[in-house]
Write a protein that holds these residues in place. Structure first.
Motif, PDB file in Angstrom:
ATOM      1  N   LEU A   1       0.905  -1.261   0.041  1.00 13.96           N
ATOM      2  CA  LEU A   1      -0.176   0.300  -0.173  1.00 13.96           C
ATOM      3  C   LEU A   1       0.889   0.987   0.568  1.00 13.96           C
ATOM      4  O   LEU A   1       0.335   2.405  -0.057  1.00 13.96           O
ATOM      5  N   PHE A   2       1.851   1.006   1.161  1.00 17.31           N
ATOM      6  CA  PHE A   2       3.241   2.926   1.038  1.00 17.31           C
ATOM      7  C   PHE A   2       3.573   2.775  -0.495  1.00 17.31           C
ATOM      8  O   PHE A   2       3.895   3.665  -0.967  1.00 17.31           O
ATOM      9  N   GLU A   3       4.196   1.319  -0.953  1.00 16.79           N
ATOM     10  CA  GLU A   3       4.576   1.377  -2.167  1.00 16.79           C
ATOM     11  C   GLU A   3       2.970   2.411  -3.407  1.00 16.79           C
ATOM     12  O   GLU A   3       3.629   2.906  -4.271  1.00 16.79           O
ATOM     13  N   ILE A   4       2.331   1.645  -3.577  1.00 18.42           N
ATOM     14  CA  ILE A   4       1.011   2.004  -4.692  1.00 18.42           C
ATOM     15  C   ILE A   4       1.289   3.777  -4.562  1.00 18.42           C
ATOM     16  O   ILE A   4       0.810   4.580  -5.288  1.00 18.42           O
ATOM     17  N   ARG A   5       0.903   4.126  -2.848  1.00 18.15           N
ATOM     18  CA  ARG A   5       0.786   5.894  -2.581  1.00 18.15           C
ATOM     19  C   ARG A   5       1.555   6.535  -2.465  1.00 18.15           C
ATOM     20  O   ARG A   5       1.716   7.323  -3.647  1.00 18.15           O
ATOM     21  N   MET A   6       2.906   5.969  -2.740  1.00 16.73           N
ATOM     22  CA  MET A   6       4.226   6.978  -3.385  1.00 16.73           C
ATOM     23  C   MET A   6       4.488   6.960  -5.038  1.00 16.73           C
ATOM     24  O   MET A   6       4.774   8.118  -5.013  1.00 16.73           O
ATOM     25  N   ILE A   7       3.901   5.779  -5.253  1.00 15.25           N
ATOM     26  CA  ILE A   7       3.919   6.754  -6.821  1.00 15.25           C
ATOM     27  C   ILE A   7       2.414   7.529  -7.226  1.00 15.25           C
ATOM     28  O   ILE A   7       2.870   8.316  -8.098  1.00 15.25           O
ATOM     29  N   PHE A   8       2.093   7.980  -6.931  1.00 12.34           N
ATOM     30  CA  PHE A   8       0.832   8.292  -7.294  1.00 12.34           C
ATOM     31  C   PHE A   8       0.284   9.519  -6.808  1.00 12.34           C
ATOM     32  O   PHE A   8       0.302  10.549  -7.394  1.00 12.34           O
ATOM     33  N   GLU A   9       0.489   9.660  -5.240  1.00 14.82           N
ATOM     34  CA  GLU A   9       0.219  10.679  -4.349  1.00 14.82           C
ATOM     35  C   GLU A   9       0.884  12.119  -4.275  1.00 14.82           C
ATOM     36  O   GLU A   9       0.436  13.320  -4.465  1.00 14.82           O
ATOM     37  N   PRO A  10       2.190  11.785  -4.296  1.00 10.24           N
ATOM     38  CA  PRO A  10       3.163  12.956  -4.473  1.00 10.24           C
ATOM     39  C   PRO A  10       2.421  13.559  -5.989  1.00 10.24           C
ATOM     40  O   PRO A  10       3.238  14.975  -6.171  1.00 10.24           O
ATOM     41  N   ALA A  11       2.917  12.780  -7.222  1.00 11.06           N
ATOM     42  CA  ALA A  11       2.487  13.485  -8.439  1.00 11.06           C
ATOM     43  C   ALA A  11       1.136  13.857  -8.554  1.00 11.06           C
ATOM     44  O   ALA A  11       1.352  14.657  -8.789  1.00 11.06           O
ATOM     45  N   ALA A  12       0.283  13.681  -7.767  1.00  9.98           N
ATOM     46  CA  ALA A  12      -0.384  14.195  -7.387  1.00  9.98           C
ATOM     47  C   ALA A  12      -0.794  15.935  -7.876  1.00  9.98           C
ATOM     48  O   ALA A  12      -1.134  16.539  -7.657  1.00  9.98           O
ATOM     49  N   ALA A  13       0.024  15.903  -6.199  1.00 11.41           N
ATOM     50  CA  ALA A  13       0.318  16.695  -5.408  1.00 11.41           C
ATOM     51  C   ALA A  13       0.938  17.827  -6.139  1.00 11.41           C
ATOM     52  O   ALA A  13      -0.036  19.272  -6.385  1.00 11.41           O
ATOM     53  N   ALA A  14       1.796  17.484  -6.533  1.00 12.26           N
ATOM     54  CA  ALA A  14       2.709  18.619  -7.373  1.00 12.26           C
ATOM     55  C   ALA A  14       1.662  19.550  -9.273  1.00 12.26           C
ATOM     56  O   ALA A  14       1.664  19.343  -9.037  1.00 12.26           O
ATOM     57  N   GLN A  15       0.768  18.055  -9.486  1.00 12.46           N
ATOM     58  CA  GLN A  15       0.549  18.145 -10.381  1.00 12.46           C
ATOM     59  C   GLN A  15      -0.643  19.494 -10.488  1.00 12.46           C
ATOM     60  O   GLN A  15      -0.770  20.275 -10.453  1.00 12.46           O
ATOM     61  N   ALA A  16      -1.398  19.036  -8.849  1.00 16.85           N
ATOM     62  CA  ALA A  16      -1.867  20.232  -8.034  1.00 16.85           C
ATOM     63  C   ALA A  16      -1.577  21.649  -7.874  1.00 16.85           C
ATOM     64  O   ALA A  16      -2.295  22.160  -7.981  1.00 16.85           O
ATOM     65  N   ALA A  17      -0.340  21.642  -7.772  1.00 21.22           N
ATOM     66  CA  ALA A  17       0.272  23.141  -8.052  1.00 21.22           C
ATOM     67  C   ALA A  17      -0.063  23.803  -9.334  1.00 21.22           C
ATOM     68  O   ALA A  17       0.415  25.053  -9.045  1.00 21.22           O
ATOM     69  N   GLY A  18       0.015  23.352  -9.841  1.00 20.46           N
ATOM     70  CA  GLY A  18       0.064  23.807 -11.119  1.00 20.46           C
ATOM     71  C   GLY A  18      -1.446  24.498 -11.345  1.00 20.46           C
ATOM     72  O   GLY A  18      -1.671  25.381 -12.570  1.00 20.46           O
ATOM     73  N   ARG A  19      -2.359  24.371 -10.926  1.00 23.88           N
ATOM     74  CA  ARG A  19      -3.695  23.940 -11.491  1.00 23.88           C
ATOM     75  C   ARG A  19      -4.385  25.103 -10.294  1.00 23.88           C
ATOM     76  O   ARG A  19      -5.402  25.461 -10.712  1.00 23.88           O
ATOM     77  N   VAL A  20      -4.299  24.944  -8.801  1.00 20.48           N
ATOM     78  CA  VAL A  20      -5.048  25.601  -8.493  1.00 20.48           C
ATOM     79  C   VAL A  20      -6.034  26.835  -8.397  1.00 20.48           C
ATOM     80  O   VAL A  20      -4.463  27.645  -8.753  1.00 20.48           O
ATOM     81  N   ASN A  21      -7.091  26.991  -7.695  1.00 20.09           N
ATOM     82  CA  ASN A  21      -7.280  29.109  -7.742  1.00 20.09           C
ATOM     83  C   ASN A  21      -7.322  29.507  -6.763  1.00 20.09           C
ATOM     84  O   ASN A  21      -7.890  28.036  -5.311  1.00 20.09           O
ATOM     85  N   GLN A  22      -7.898  30.236  -5.551  1.00 17.88           N
ATOM     86  CA  GLN A  22      -7.758  30.375  -4.190  1.00 17.88           C
ATOM     87  C   GLN A  22      -9.276  29.687  -3.898  1.00 17.88           C
ATOM     88  O   GLN A  22      -8.652  29.485  -2.451  1.00 17.88           O
ATOM     89  N   ILE A  23      -9.803  29.663  -4.566  1.00 18.65           N
ATOM     90  CA  ILE A  23     -11.339  28.476  -3.612  1.00 18.65           C
ATOM     91  C   ILE A  23     -10.976  27.111  -3.618  1.00 18.65           C
ATOM     92  O   ILE A  23     -11.191  27.032  -2.225  1.00 18.65           O
ATOM     93  N   ASP A  24     -10.002  26.628  -4.323  1.00 17.27           N
ATOM     94  CA  ASP A  24      -9.469  25.471  -4.407  1.00 17.27           C
ATOM     95  C   ASP A  24      -8.375  25.322  -3.061  1.00 17.27           C
ATOM     96  O   ASP A  24      -8.943  24.439  -1.780  1.00 17.27           O
ATOM     97  N   CYS A  25      -7.450  26.752  -3.042  1.00 20.62           N
ATOM     98  CA  CYS A  25      -6.459  26.620  -1.843  1.00 20.62           C
ATOM     99  C   CYS A  25      -7.127  26.414  -0.816  1.00 20.62           C
ATOM    100  O   CYS A  25      -6.889  26.034   0.221  1.00 20.62           O
TER     101      CYS A  25
END
Length: 260
Positions: free
Chosen positions: A124-148
């Motif tokens: 579980l740790f291995e699979i989460r480490m693959i996709f959740e940090p990547a999702a956070a990085a993706q989100a950093a380039g897409r969010v607006n104030q409401i999302d934050c």
């Protein structure tokens, strides 16, 4: 995922958490679900090893006090989850573990409930480490104030949660929101996996150590939210890695600790 799906997932997690908090559930009113749960857990726990036969239908009826119709429906459900297979003139056989649907909520929950789920936590740790940090990085380039604002509100919900169950639900909503903010539909669809992962960590968390860890968990999540709000993908990615790593380490330490 729409509001209806969100409600269904939250209800599933809340029911699971409440069952744990209250020390186990009584026999389910849905007899089919009861049989599925009992047989599924027994298979995952190794009571029926791969390539062995489960009891015949009449024996299962007697064992659980249910009708043959209930047993047949329960077996259909377990077949769909990949745990068993029926063979003509042979019976119902347990499938090898590599054929099980590991993304199924029940299969993950059963794994988390066994006596020593170390390998499950590792995977579980291995699979989460693959996709959740990547999702956070993706989100950093897409969010607006409401999302934050929404992310920080969920951090507030973590901090103000009055029970461990409420804390786990707020935690799940935070992680699911990060997946949604990634803008990637494949990542968003992994929300159920995160949900069950957090349920698993909740199960492993020691009641005695939870208050001590709570502040650290909240602070770590605020760091993720701040990095996403600042549009800093690398920082968001690393912050999410720390969140997942902390949860994994705590789960293993609690499992290894002697019972009080």
């Amino acid at each position: 995922m729409g509001d209806a799906g969100k409600t269904t997932n939250n209800d599933w997690l809340r029911r699971s958490l409440m069952t744990l908090v209250h020390g186990g559930a009584d026999r389910a009113s849905n007899h089919t679900s009861f049989v599925v749960d009992q047989l599924g857990f027994a298979i995952v726990a190794g009571e029926y090893p791969p390539e062995t036969m489960i009891p015949l239908d009449p024996d299962l009826c007697e064992m659980f006090g249910v009708s043959r119709t209930v047993v047949r429906e329960a077996k259909k459900t377990l077949i769909a989850k990949g745990l068993i297979q029926s063979k003509a003139k042979v019976g119902t056989q347990v499938r090898p573990a590599d054929g099980w649907n590991m993304f199924d909520q029940d299969v993950m929950r059963w794994h988390a409930s066994v006596k020593n789920p170390t390998r499950y936590y590792e995977e579980l740790f291995e699979i989460r480490m693959i996709f959740e940090p990547a999702a956070a990085a993706q989100a950093a380039g897409r969010v607006n104030q409401i999302d934050c604002d929404g992310l920080f509100s969920l951090c507030d919900a973590l901090e103000k949660a009055e029970s461990r169950a409420d804390f786990a639900l707020a935690d799940y909503e935070f992680h699911k929101q990060v997946l949604r903010l990634s803008g990637n539909r494949f990542l968003q669809s992994l929300g159920d996996l995160v949900q069950t992962a957090l349920y698993s960590l909740f199960m492993s968390e020691s009641v005695a150590t939870f208050p001590e860890r709570r502040k650290t968990v909240v602070d770590r999540h605020r760091t993720v939210a701040a990095a996403i709000a600042s549009g800093a993908p690398i920082e968001a990615q690393e912050a999410m890695r720390r969140v997942i790593n902390d949860g994994y380490r705590n789960a293993l330490s609690d499992k290894a600790a002697p019972a009080s």
